[in-house]
Enzyme design. Structure first.
Site, mmCIF file in Angstrom:
data_model
loop_
_atom_site.group_PDB
_atom_site.id
_atom_site.type_symbol
_atom_site.label_atom_id
_atom_site.label_comp_id
_atom_site.label_asym_id
_atom_site.label_seq_id
_atom_site.Cartn_x
_atom_site.Cartn_y
_atom_site.Cartn_z
ATOM 1 N N LYS A 71 0.825 -1.211 0.000
ATOM 2 C CA LYS A 71 0.000 0.000 0.000
ATOM 3 C C LYS A 71 0.861 1.264 0.000
ATOM 4 O O LYS A 71 0.629 2.174 -0.804
ATOM 5 C CB LYS A 71 -0.941 -0.014 1.215
ATOM 6 N N THR A 73 4.022 1.460 -0.822
ATOM 7 C CA THR A 73 4.770 1.430 -2.084
ATOM 8 C C THR A 73 3.933 2.011 -3.214
ATOM 9 O O THR A 73 4.412 2.819 -4.028
ATOM 10 C CB THR A 73 5.176 -0.014 -2.414
ATOM 11 N N ARG A 94 1.909 8.640 6.886
ATOM 12 C CA ARG A 94 2.156 8.534 8.325
ATOM 13 C C ARG A 94 3.640 8.285 8.592
ATOM 14 O O ARG A 94 4.358 7.779 7.739
ATOM 15 C CB ARG A 94 1.364 7.370 8.925
ATOM 16 N N LYS A 105 6.601 -6.359 11.191
ATOM 17 C CA LYS A 105 6.198 -5.615 10.000
ATOM 18 C C LYS A 105 7.360 -4.917 9.306
ATOM 19 O O LYS A 105 7.380 -4.766 8.092
ATOM 20 C CB LYS A 105 5.126 -4.586 10.394
ATOM 21 N N ALA A 273 -3.833 1.684 12.705
ATOM 22 C CA ALA A 273 -5.213 1.573 12.215
ATOM 23 C C ALA A 273 -5.982 0.451 12.895
ATOM 24 O O ALA A 273 -7.202 0.473 12.900
ATOM 25 C CB ALA A 273 -5.223 1.353 10.710
ATOM 26 N N PHE A 301 -3.491 -0.379 7.152
ATOM 27 C CA PHE A 301 -4.027 -1.742 7.025
ATOM 28 C C PHE A 301 -5.106 -1.825 5.948
ATOM 29 O O PHE A 301 -5.090 -1.063 4.986
ATOM 30 C CB PHE A 301 -4.503 -2.259 8.375
ATOM 31 N N PHE A 381 3.752 -8.514 -9.287
ATOM 32 C CA PHE A 381 4.872 -9.402 -8.940
ATOM 33 C C PHE A 381 5.284 -10.146 -10.209
ATOM 34 O O PHE A 381 4.444 -10.418 -11.083
ATOM 35 C CB PHE A 381 4.461 -10.407 -7.860
ATOM 36 N N TRP A 409 7.115 -0.866 -7.783
ATOM 37 C CA TRP A 409 8.182 -1.458 -6.983
ATOM 38 C C TRP A 409 9.419 -1.694 -7.837
ATOM 39 O O TRP A 409 10.546 -1.424 -7.434
ATOM 40 C CB TRP A 409 7.690 -2.779 -6.372
#
Length: 556
Positions: A71, A73, A94, A105, A273, A301, A381, A409
């Site tokens: 998210k 990224t 954030r 994480k 969140a 999240f 991916f 990415w």
């Protein structure tokens, strides 16, 4: 491919003054924190007041899985892609918490060639905002216990102290502690508790306050305890507001950094969140809207947590109107929701994808309830097959959502131009008719039931006797008109992290409720969610190091 930290360390950063100059911000309008970080001055933010607002784009995601969604990224890459297309864009994110950075994480700077930098600074101490919040929180706790020790003129019932100390670290042994042991001069013995800093009400207050006056008013309303008559005792009653505000004076100012492609990024505030409201500060978002034509922000999240709170808390309190939503998913995560183990996600599996896409479907339906146009993006991916991508694309378009593949990415801004063009098309062709999910004047129980049924897909909510008493007491005290901030696991639409996909015929278990009167919402604890996380058996901290030249390794 290189690791995130290698990419970040090899990047050529511009001095933050040059990044600011792109937005016509003078050096004297910044407060510099070294060469690559700065805070926006109060004078600069006041100067923006007459400018029109740009378009506000929220980035959210499906429920997180071990397969990864990307998210942040996507948020960073989309901002870079706007730059590639010659658009004036600012990203509003954030700040990461140290707890998950050293836990499971990791950091929160994006990934690959879509990162905000300096990555190490951002993920560690940054500009000290979290330290200021921790200090203000614990100053209030110290003043509370000192008041009790010095005669307790307010008649505080030590069995009804609700203010907790905090620490920006995952430290499970501090969840429940006893303080005041020792001699009489060491204070009153009582049970106490710690939360992680990102769950502190001070964090929420800072992120929802529009200026210093508003901050002080919100700080003053914080309920720290109840007296023997059952009446709330506030931070204002303890004469704590001025000193707390002094600690938070600089933390109130948004931080300016850059992406790998020098797109400006305001990174400010960081409530979780799953246990808080999950959005960056209203002040940073509103400032960004005056600085650029397009603002890309995110909520934490999955959309059942972050997006719901962005809409029903942040937009309600901050008077914001989002223009579009980008919903992030990955083929891998959808197959995981379809029952495929993490080790087997690389192979094409359309059957699992068909089973797992119901999670995406529910989030799409939820976002559409708010009247905001939705664009679904697949964070690409190399293992994705054309058949899998085509299936997701057709599924989304049949449900009335636009679709684009994101390759940020791997390719940075260039890999996000298809997504950026789709978002621009939506902004041009579709109007946002934003609305909140529930009105202020319905009861707290109705608000909880509405979120449980409409957003989670639950059959309803069950309440512990304690939760029933607390909700009634909060209503009697005049807090019934506040929005609810649901504390729930991020891993499932339900409050059971093991229920993947789109669970049905379940009920949400409400175990506790308390008011964050300064922030302006009622926190509702469901399931087994914790406000102070713990570390795993092999925390990320084991891999983090710094060499003799001061180069940090192991951050991700």
């Amino acid at each position: 491919m290189k690791t995130d930290i290698q990419i970040a360390q090899e990047a050529e950063l511009l001095p933050v003054t040059e990044v600011a100059a792109k937005l016509e911000i003078g050096e004297d309008e910044l407060e510099l924190y070294g060469k690559y970080k700065a805070k926006l001055s109060e004078e600069y933010m006041e100067k923006l007041s007459g400018r029109p607002d740009g378009k506000l784009i929220l980035v959210t995601a499906i429920n997180p899985t071990p397969a990864g969604e990307g998210k942040t990224t996507t948020s960073v890459g989309l901002g870079q892609a706007f730059g590639v297309l010659g658009k004036k864009a600012v990203i509003a994110l954030r700040e990461p918490s140290l707890g998950p950075c050293f836990g499971i994480k990791g950091g929160a700077a994006g990934g690959g060639y879509a990162q905000v930098v300096p990555m190490e600074d951002l993920n560690l101490h940054f500009t000290g905002d979290f330290h200021a919040i921790t200090s203000a929180n614990n100053l209030l706790a110290a003043l509370l216990d000192n008041h009790i020790q010095q005669g307790n003129e307010l008649g505080i019932d030590t069995r009804q102290v609700v203010w907790k100390r905090c620490l920006d670290m995952n430290d499970r042994v501090l969840r429940n502690v006893v303080v005041g042991l020792g001699a009489k001069a060491d204070g009153t013995v009582r049970e106490d508790h710690f939360v992680i800093t990102v769950a502190s009400e001070i964090m929420a207050v800072l992120c929802l306050a529009c200026d210093m006056k508003d901050l002080k008013e919100r700080l003053g309303r914080i309920v720290v305890a109840y007296n023997y008559k059952g009446e709330p005792v506030t931070a204002a009653d303890l004469q704590a507001v001025g000193a707390m505000a002094a600690l938070l004076k600089d933390a109130m100012k948004p931080n300016l950094i850059q992406t790998l492609e020098h797109t400006p990024a305001l990174v400010h505030g960081g409530p979780f969140a799953n246990i808080a409201h999950g959005c960056n500060s209203v002040r940073a978002t509103k400032t960004a809207l005056k600085m650029a034509d397009y603002v890309i922000t995110e909520a934490g999240f999955g959309a059942d947590l972050g997006a719901e709170k962005f809409f029903d808390i942040k937009c309600r309190i901050g008077n914001l109107k989002p223009d579009a939503v980008v919903l992030v998913a990955t083929v891998r995560a959808l197959k995981y929701n379809g029952g495929v183990s993490k080790a087997e996600l690389s192979g094409e599996n359309l059957d699992a994808l068909k089973k797992g896409i119901v999670n995406l479907e529910k989030h799409m339906e939820n976002l559409q309830k708010y009247g905001v146009p939705v664009v679904v993006t697949l964070n690409s991916f190399v293992t994705d097959t054309q058949a899998e991508i085509s299936f997701v694309k057709e599924f989304c378009e049949e449900k009335g959502c636009e679709f684009a593949v994101s390759e940020v990415w791997e390719k940075g801004g260039e890999g996000g131009t298809a997504l950026a063009e789709k978002v621009l098309q939506v902004l041009e062709e579709k109007e946002s008719n934003f609305r909140v999910l529930y009105e202020d004047n319905v009861s707290l129980e109705e608000k909880i039931e509405t979120v449980a049924k409409e957003i989670y897909g639950a059959a309803g909510a069950d309440y512990t006797p304690l939760a029933r008493r607390q909700l009634k007491a909060l209503t009697d005290l005049g807090f019934g008109n506040l929005p609810v901030c649901m504390a729930k696991t991020q891993y499932s639409l339900s409050d059971d992290p093991a229920l993947l996909g789109r669970p049905e015929n379940f009920r949400i278990n409400v175990r506790e409720a308390y008011v964050s009167a300064g922030a302006g919402f009622v926190v509702v604890l469901t399931g087994a969610v914790m406000t102070m996380p713990g570390l795993p058996k092999n925390p990320a901290a084991f891999a983090i190091d710094v060499d003799d030249e001061g180069v940090i390794t192991g951050l991700f």
